[in-house]
Design a protein around this motif. Structure first.
Motif, PDB file in Angstrom:
ATOM      1  N   SER A 186      15.738   1.006  42.100  1.00 18.64           N
ATOM      2  CA  SER A 186      15.314   2.335  41.654  1.00 18.64           C
ATOM      3  C   SER A 186      14.969   3.179  42.867  1.00 18.64           C
ATOM      4  CB  SER A 186      14.109   2.242  40.708  1.00 18.64           C
ATOM      5  OG  SER A 186      12.977   1.715  41.380  1.00 18.64           O
ATOM      6  N   GLU A 187      14.784   4.464  42.613  1.00 19.26           N
ATOM      7  CA  GLU A 187      14.424   5.406  43.656  1.00 19.26           C
ATOM      8  C   GLU A 187      12.986   5.883  43.439  1.00 19.26           C
ATOM      9  OE1 GLU A 187      16.427   6.137  46.137  1.00 19.26           O
ATOM     10  OE2 GLU A 187      18.133   5.006  45.334  1.00 19.26           O
ATOM     11  N   PRO A 188      12.335   6.336  44.505  1.00 14.88           N
ATOM     12  CA  PRO A 188      10.983   6.895  44.334  1.00 14.88           C
ATOM     13  C   PRO A 188      10.972   7.972  43.243  1.00 14.88           C
ATOM     14  CG  PRO A 188      11.468   6.623  46.650  1.00 14.88           C
ATOM     15  CD  PRO A 188      12.746   6.314  45.922  1.00 14.88           C
ATOM     16  N   GLY A 189       9.997   7.893  42.368  1.00 13.18           N
ATOM     17  CA  GLY A 189       9.878   8.844  41.272  1.00 13.18           C
ATOM     18  C   GLY A 189      10.576   8.422  40.002  1.00 13.18           C
ATOM     19  N   GLY A 200       0.030  -5.402  32.423  1.00 16.53           N
ATOM     20  CA  GLY A 200       0.408  -4.251  33.231  1.00 16.53           C
ATOM     21  C   GLY A 200       0.920  -4.533  34.629  1.00 16.53           C
ATOM     22  N   THR A 201       1.323  -5.760  34.922  1.00 17.67           N
ATOM     23  CA  THR A 201       1.779  -6.095  36.271  1.00 17.67           C
ATOM     24  C   THR A 201       2.944  -5.217  36.728  1.00 17.67           C
ATOM     25  OG1 THR A 201       1.021  -8.389  36.132  1.00 17.67           O
ATOM     26  CG2 THR A 201       2.795  -7.913  37.687  1.00 17.67           C
ATOM     27  N   THR A 202       3.944  -5.019  35.865  1.00 20.39           N
ATOM     28  CA  THR A 202       5.098  -4.205  36.247  1.00 20.39           C
ATOM     29  C   THR A 202       4.684  -2.782  36.562  1.00 20.39           C
ATOM     30  OG1 THR A 202       6.668  -5.543  34.983  1.00 20.39           O
ATOM     31  CG2 THR A 202       7.295  -3.261  35.421  1.00 20.39           C
ATOM     32  N   LEU A 203       3.744  -2.233  35.813  1.00 19.30           N
ATOM     33  CA  LEU A 203       3.305  -0.860  36.034  1.00 19.30           C
ATOM     34  C   LEU A 203       2.529  -0.739  37.340  1.00 19.30           C
ATOM     35  CD1 LEU A 203       2.261   0.073  32.401  1.00 19.30           C
ATOM     36  CD2 LEU A 203       4.488   0.320  33.518  1.00 19.30           C
ATOM     37  N   VAL A 204       1.732  -1.737  37.656  1.00 24.04           N
ATOM     38  CA  VAL A 204       1.029  -1.741  38.940  1.00 24.04           C
ATOM     39  C   VAL A 204       2.046  -1.785  40.083  1.00 24.04           C
ATOM     40  CG1 VAL A 204      -0.515  -3.076  40.433  1.00 24.04           C
ATOM     41  CG2 VAL A 204      -1.067  -2.786  38.009  1.00 24.04           C
ATOM     42  N   ALA A 205       3.069  -2.625  39.927  1.00 24.56           N
ATOM     43  CA  ALA A 205       4.115  -2.709  40.947  1.00 24.56           C
ATOM     44  C   ALA A 205       4.852  -1.378  41.080  1.00 24.56           C
ATOM     45  CB  ALA A 205       5.092  -3.823  40.591  1.00 24.56           C
ATOM     46  N   ALA A 206       5.092  -0.711  39.965  1.00 24.36           N
ATOM     47  CA  ALA A 206       5.768   0.588  40.004  1.00 24.36           C
ATOM     48  C   ALA A 206       4.932   1.608  40.772  1.00 24.36           C
ATOM     49  CB  ALA A 206       6.033   1.080  38.580  1.00 24.36           C
ATOM     50  N   ILE A 207       3.645   1.621  40.534  1.00 26.24           N
ATOM     51  CA  ILE A 207       2.751   2.537  41.248  1.00 26.24           C
ATOM     52  C   ILE A 207       2.798   2.255  42.747  1.00 26.24           C
ATOM     53  CG2 ILE A 207       0.326   3.139  41.623  1.00 26.24           C
ATOM     54  CD1 ILE A 207      -0.069   2.587  38.585  1.00 26.24           C
ATOM     55  N   ALA A 209       5.116   1.031  44.403  1.00 24.15           N
ATOM     56  CA  ALA A 209       6.429   1.374  44.943  1.00 24.15           C
ATOM     57  C   ALA A 209       6.723   2.870  44.870  1.00 24.15           C
ATOM     58  CB  ALA A 209       7.505   0.606  44.178  1.00 24.15           C
ATOM     59  N   GLY A 210       5.780   3.661  44.369  1.00 25.65           N
ATOM     60  CA  GLY A 210       5.979   5.097  44.287  1.00 25.65           C
ATOM     61  C   GLY A 210       6.846   5.539  43.123  1.00 25.65           C
TER      62      GLY A 210
END
Length: 235
Positions: A186-189, A200-207, A209-210
Motif C-alpha cells: 500500500s501507499e501512505p494514506g 486492533g493490531t492491524t489498525l495500529v500497524a496501519a497508523i 505505517a502512515g
C-alpha cells in the motif's frame, strides 16, 4: 444485530458490528486487506472433544478455541463481501493455519481473488501438538484487479516475529508482521481494511505505517480494546 456503532479516531474508522452486514455499506472503500480471519482451532490432542483432556506441555488452554474463545466467521460467507469492499485494484493478506488453508483459499479464490504467494509467519514459540509442534502460521497473499509488485523486493516468504503476550487478545498477532505486509502493498494514506480486527493490531500497524484504517469487530470487549490501542498509537 442492532445498528453498528461507528467510532472515528484520527484516520481510522472502527465499527462494532457483524462484518458480513457492515461491509455491504463500504463497497470499494479500501486499498488493502490485511486480516487475521477468525477460524476454529483444535488442540492437537488424542480424541478429545472438549479441548480439556491434555495435560502438561500439551495443555490446550491457551490455544484451543473449539469452545467459545471467539465468534467464528464461516469461510464460505466471507470472501465475497471482502472482495466487494476493496477497490478495483487491491492486494489482500489473509492469515490462516494449516488446517484451514484449503478452505480459506477456496473461499477467496471463489470470490474472485487471484493467488500471488503463500507466506509464512515463524512465531518462534511452538504450539504443542502430538503430530509435530507447530511454530508456523500461513498467509494467503492475494490480489484483485491489476497485480502490483511489493515495495520491498528483498522480502522473503518467511517473516520471523515473536508472538505477543496475550493481554489484548488470545490470538493476537505482532504489529511488526502486519506492518510488514501493509508497507509492502500500500501507499501512505491508503485505507487498510481489517473486517475481523480483534484487538486492533492491524489498525495500529496501519497508523505506524502512515496509512488510514477501517476495522470491524463483532465482540464488544475486543472492539473497546481496539479503540483504546488506536488512541494510544496516535498519541
Amino acid at each position: 444485530m442492532s445498528a453498528p456503532d461507528v467510532v472515528q479516531i484520527g484516520p481510522v474508522t472502527l465499527i462494532h458490528g457483524d462484518a458480513q452486514e457492515v461491509l455491504a455499506d463500504y463497497r470499494g472503500a479500501a486499498d488493502l486487506l490485511c486480516t487475521d480471519h477468525p477460524y476454529r482451532l483444535t488442540s492437537g490432542g488424542r480424541g478429545q472433544t472438549d479441548g480439556k483432556t491434555m495435560t502438561g506441555i500439551f495443555d490446550p488452554e491457551d490455544y484451543d478455541n473449539s469452545g467459545d474463545l471467539m465468534v467464528m466467521a464461516e469461510w464460505n460467507r466471507t470472501g465475497g463481501p471482502i472482495y466487494r469492499a476493496l477497490k478495483p485494484d487491491a492486494d489482500a493478506y489473509v492469515m490462516v493455519n494449516d488446517k484451514n488453508l484449503m478452505l480459506a483459499a477456496g473461499a477467496f479464490l471463489g470470490a474472485g481473488f487471484k493467488f500471488h504467494n503463500l507466506l509464512v509467519w515463524d512465531k518462534h514459540g511452538p504450539t504443542p501438538n502430538r503430530w509435530y509442534m507447530k511454530h508456523l502460521e500461513f498467509v494467503l497473499y492475494l490480489w484483485k484487479g491489476k497485480g502490483r509488485p511489493i515495495r520491498n523486493l528483498g522480502s522473503k516468504q518467511l517473516f520471523r516475529a515473536d508472538r505477543p503476550g496475550l493481554g489484548n487478545h488470545k490470538t493476537e498477532k505482532p504489529v511488526a508482521l502486519m506492518r510488514h505486509y501493509i508497507e509492502n502493498s500500500s501507499e501512505p494514506g491508503d485505507v487498510v481494511l481489517d473486517p475481523y480486527m480483534g484487538s486492533g493490531t492491524t489498525l495500529v500497524a496501519a497508523i505506524e505505517a502512515g496509512r488510514a484504517g477501517l476495522g470491524i469487530e463483532i465482540e464488544r470487549e475486543h472492539f473497546d480494546t481496539a479503540c483504546r490501542r488506536v488512541r494510544e498509537a496516535l498519541t
